[in-house]
Design an enzyme around this catalytic site. Sequence first.
Site: not given
Length: 371
Positions: A69-70, A143, A171, A191-193, A229, A316
């Site tokens: 995502g970033t 998020n 999100q 984003s996948a995760h 790739t 953080c």
Amino acid sequence: MTAYLDYNATAPIRPQALDAMTAALAEPGNASSVHGPGRRARRLVEEGRAKVAALAGADPNWVIFTSGGTEANNLALRGLPAQRIVVSAGEHDSVLQAVPEAPGLEPQVVGLTADGVVDLQALDAALEDAPEGTLVSVMLANNETGVIQPIEQVVTLARAAGAWVHCDAVQAAGKIPLDMTALGVDLLTLSAHKLGGPPGVGALLVSPEQPLRALQRGGGQERRRRAGTENLAGIAGFGAAAESALEDLPGLQRLGELRDYFEREIKMLASELKVFGGGAPRLPNTSCVALAGLAAETQIMALDLAGVAVSSGAACSSGKVQPSHVLTAMGASPQEAGSAIRVSLGWASVPQDVERLLSAWGELYRRSRAA
């Protein structure tokens, strides 16, 4: 075993995604090669592309795979020839810090209401006399708080000013129905995760007609919009997770019921506790709560020792905990922002996880009041 309640950080990988990745790792081909193994690899990439597009209600030709995502947010904000960039104060750092470092391109930041919704009047004012090539970036769901933003209204204001609209839907995807065409945005980040796929793969969805400049140069992959790739196993896992998440959408009411139960019960333990964004539409899985005077770090460490994983509403940076910019923009005091924790449920969450959290948090609260 840990009661994992930090899905907004990373969701545990879905079995379907793990199986798809394992199968893809057995394929030796490069998706850019024309021989048999290469064609099989290409087929896996395009199958993943179609599944990701289906989750977002988009054309597969719009999907540009990235490393996450970033990167997708950076590609959106840096890849368009924007002359002005307007963002909400609640955006993820990967948007806020992606604005090109060029004279005159400092982002114009629009505030949030006390409920965490982008201030539409302020956005309208920010778009007055907007130059050609203005880009507006507002996320679909926050998020930290889970607050869902009024993207259709954002698009209406942007269109009246002739501006592009980018939407970070990282999100929201897999937690609420998502239709890029209906939203009317020009660019969309995934984003996948966050939805049970692997980390290290994401996507920017954008039509081929948009004047998007590739930031990563090299080969001609991803229609010359993102060289490198393709991450074959990652894309296969992303596609499988997207397909599974889409199938699960009708049953996500149970997460909303679990979230509401958690908030009712924790308020009974501590009536002075604050729920952020409770007056606005939210993702069914997300709760951000604060009890001023009980530091977030203390809560997270105590819950971790009790076998419960949640996260903080603070970010953080360089080893120092800073107040959340999202909660601060909502008007939270430093004490409130510094005591906020985020509880986020997901595809494998069960009622016992919430009960364990309530038990552990209740014990911590009683100890804090007895001290």
